[in-house]
Design a protein around this motif. Structure first.
Motif, PDB file in Angstrom:
ATOM      1  N   GLY A  37      56.615  67.311 106.934  1.00 26.60           N
ATOM      2  CA  GLY A  37      56.907  68.597 106.296  1.00 26.60           C
ATOM      3  C   GLY A  37      58.057  68.476 105.311  1.00 26.60           C
ATOM      4  N   LYS A  38      59.117  67.754 105.697  1.00 27.09           N
ATOM      5  CA  LYS A  38      60.259  67.547 104.806  1.00 27.09           C
ATOM      6  C   LYS A  38      59.849  66.739 103.578  1.00 27.09           C
ATOM      7  N   MET A  39      59.064  65.666 103.816  1.00 28.36           N
ATOM      8  CA  MET A  39      58.594  64.860 102.683  1.00 28.36           C
ATOM      9  C   MET A  39      57.701  65.688 101.765  1.00 28.36           C
ATOM     10  N   SER A  40      56.849  66.489 102.363  1.00 26.22           N
ATOM     11  CA  SER A  40      55.940  67.327 101.583  1.00 26.22           C
ATOM     12  C   SER A  40      56.723  68.330 100.738  1.00 26.22           C
ATOM     13  N   ASP A  41      57.760  68.941 101.320  1.00 25.68           N
ATOM     14  CA  ASP A  41      58.599  69.874 100.561  1.00 25.68           C
ATOM     15  C   ASP A  41      59.265  69.165  99.383  1.00 25.68           C
ATOM     16  N   LEU A  42      59.777  67.964  99.631  1.00 29.57           N
ATOM     17  CA  LEU A  42      60.422  67.189  98.582  1.00 29.57           C
ATOM     18  C   LEU A  42      59.427  66.874  97.461  1.00 29.57           C
ATOM     19  N   VAL A  43      58.243  66.421  97.840  1.00 26.64           N
ATOM     20  CA  VAL A  43      57.214  66.082  96.855  1.00 26.64           C
ATOM     21  C   VAL A  43      56.828  67.327  96.058  1.00 26.64           C
ATOM     22  N   ARG A  44      56.634  68.443  96.736  1.00 23.20           N
ATOM     23  CA  ARG A  44      56.258  69.681  96.041  1.00 23.20           C
ATOM     24  C   ARG A  44      57.334  70.118  95.052  1.00 23.20           C
ATOM     25  N   GLN A  45      58.597  69.913  95.406  1.00 24.62           N
ATOM     26  CA  GLN A  45      59.678  70.264  94.483  1.00 24.62           C
ATOM     27  C   GLN A  45      59.705  69.334  93.278  1.00 24.62           C
ATOM     28  N   GLN A  46      59.536  68.041  93.534  1.00 28.06           N
ATOM     29  CA  GLN A  46      59.674  67.060  92.468  1.00 28.06           C
ATOM     30  C   GLN A  46      58.458  66.969  91.559  1.00 28.06           C
ATOM     31  N   ILE A  47      57.268  67.269  92.089  1.00 30.34           N
ATOM     32  CA  ILE A  47      56.085  67.219  91.227  1.00 30.34           C
ATOM     33  C   ILE A  47      55.510  68.614  90.990  1.00 30.34           C
ATOM     34  N   ALA A  48      56.363  69.607  91.110  1.00 35.33           N
ATOM     35  CA  ALA A  48      55.942  70.972  90.781  1.00 35.33           C
ATOM     36  C   ALA A  48      55.590  71.012  89.295  1.00 35.33           C
ATOM     37  N   TRP A  49      54.622  71.829  88.946  1.00 37.98           N
ATOM     38  CA  TRP A  49      54.177  71.905  87.565  1.00 37.98           C
ATOM     39  C   TRP A  49      55.331  72.259  86.625  1.00 37.98           C
ATOM     40  N   SER A  50      56.237  73.104  87.088  1.00 38.58           N
ATOM     41  CA  SER A  50      57.375  73.487  86.238  1.00 38.58           C
ATOM     42  C   SER A  50      58.250  72.269  85.912  1.00 38.58           C
ATOM     43  N   GLN A  51      58.240  71.271  86.789  1.00 39.60           N
ATOM     44  CA  GLN A  51      58.996  70.040  86.553  1.00 39.60           C
ATOM     45  C   GLN A  51      58.208  69.061  85.678  1.00 39.60           C
ATOM     46  N   LEU A  52      56.901  68.996  85.899  1.00 45.23           N
ATOM     47  CA  LEU A  52      56.068  68.017  85.208  1.00 45.23           C
ATOM     48  C   LEU A  52      55.621  68.443  83.815  1.00 45.23           C
ATOM     49  N   GLU A  53      55.424  69.736  83.606  1.00 48.08           N
ATOM     50  CA  GLU A  53      54.860  70.197  82.336  1.00 48.08           C
ATOM     51  C   GLU A  53      55.653  69.734  81.118  1.00 48.08           C
ATOM     52  N   PRO A  54      56.984  69.892  81.077  1.00 46.21           N
ATOM     53  CA  PRO A  54      57.718  69.421  79.886  1.00 46.21           C
ATOM     54  C   PRO A  54      57.558  67.909  79.672  1.00 46.21           C
ATOM     55  N   MET A  55      57.541  67.161  80.749  1.00 50.17           N
ATOM     56  CA  MET A  55      57.363  65.719  80.652  1.00 50.17           C
ATOM     57  C   MET A  55      55.972  65.385  80.106  1.00 50.17           C
ATOM     58  N   MET A  56      54.955  66.091  80.602  1.00 50.16           N
ATOM     59  CA  MET A  56      53.587  65.840  80.158  1.00 50.16           C
ATOM     60  C   MET A  56      53.415  66.211  78.687  1.00 50.16           C
ATOM     61  N   ILE A  57      54.016  67.303  78.267  1.00 49.20           N
ATOM     62  CA  ILE A  57      53.932  67.696  76.856  1.00 49.20           C
ATOM     63  C   ILE A  57      54.542  66.607  75.982  1.00 49.20           C
ATOM     64  N   ASP A  58      55.683  66.088  76.382  1.00 52.47           N
ATOM     65  CA  ASP A  58      56.338  65.018  75.628  1.00 52.47           C
ATOM     66  C   ASP A  58      55.457  63.764  75.579  1.00 52.47           C
ATOM     67  N   ILE A  59      54.865  63.408  76.701  1.00 55.86           N
ATOM     68  CA  ILE A  59      53.990  62.227  76.750  1.00 55.86           C
ATOM     69  C   ILE A  59      52.775  62.419  75.851  1.00 55.86           C
ATOM     70  N   TYR A  60      52.156  63.588  75.918  1.00 53.02           N
ATOM     71  CA  TYR A  60      50.984  63.864  75.078  1.00 53.02           C
ATOM     72  C   TYR A  60      51.365  63.858  73.598  1.00 53.02           C
ATOM     73  N   LYS A  61      52.533  64.404  73.276  1.00 50.20           N
ATOM     74  CA  LYS A  61      52.974  64.418  71.869  1.00 50.20           C
ATOM     75  C   LYS A  61      53.162  62.995  71.348  1.00 50.20           C
ATOM     76  N   LYS A  62      53.656  62.112  72.197  1.00 51.11           N
ATOM     77  CA  LYS A  62      53.882  60.718  71.789  1.00 51.11           C
ATOM     78  C   LYS A  62      52.596  59.902  71.786  1.00 51.11           C
ATOM     79  N   SER A  63      51.598  60.345  72.531  1.00 49.56           N
ATOM     80  CA  SER A  63      50.390  59.549  72.716  1.00 49.56           C
ATOM     81  C   SER A  63      49.210  59.968  71.851  1.00 49.56           C
TER      82      SER A  63
END
Length: 177
Positions: free
Chosen positions: A80-106
């Motif tokens: 449960g603790k690991m799952s909470d950590l993963v959900r926080q770190q790979i939440a869409w709000s965290q990943l979206e800016p990174m993905m936009i940057d990657i797509y812009k570069k790619s």
């Protein structure tokens, strides 16, 4: 007349990057692509799958032996603790800016536009719907393959360590003498 032609040539050169197919994609077009690809749903689904994989790993770490009630509670808390950590770190709000940057570069704007056309098509929608299952089955097959290779990998590693020790014993470095 000659000056007008030169002026037109200079203007065409200056504005041609705007017409180029290599223009970087806009944030808006990448957002559209992420929406059409249902990227947030895919990320949320991955987080759920990780929870199941963590539980399975905990059971395998116990040598496949069943866990008693207290052990199950401990594992459930840890997962449960690991799952909470993963959900926080790979939440869409965290990943979206990174993905936009990657797509812009790619990708170029034309490529993003072409991807939008594809993913909006029936075949593209089929890829979106079926890809989570394809990825899950691929991961399971890869894990099974790795599990089958594990004894050989461990033996190769042990042989390598043994060979290194033998070499070092036969050829001590000057600093160790």
């Amino acid at each position: 007349m000659k000056h007008r032609f030169s002026l037109l040539l200079v203007l065409a050169t200056l504005i041609s990057p705007a017409w180029s197919t290599d223009a970087p994609p806009s944030d808006a077009s990448i957002h559209q692509l992420m929406d059409v690809m249902q990227a947030q749903k895919l990320v949320d689904g991955m987080a759920g799958q990780l929870n199941g994989m963590m539980l399975k790993s905990a059971e395998q770490a116990n040598g496949g032996a069943p866990l008693d009630a207290e052990e199950q509670k401990i594992v459930a808390r840890g997962v449960g603790k690991m799952s909470d950590l993963v959900r926080q770190q790979i939440a869409w709000s965290q990943l979206e800016p990174m993905m936009i940057d990657i797509y812009k570069k790619s990708f170029s704007q034309k490529e993003v536009d072409d991807l939008l056309v594809f993913y909006r098509s029936p075949s593209g929608q089929a890829v979106i719907q079926k890809m989570p299952t394809v990825m899950q089955q691929s991961m399971a097959a890869s894990q099974a393959k790795m599990q089958a290779m594990l004894p050989q990998i461990q033996q190769i590693s042990a042989d390598m360590v043994k060979e290194l020790r033998a070499y070092r014993d036969a050829h001590p470095s000057p600093s160790k003498q």
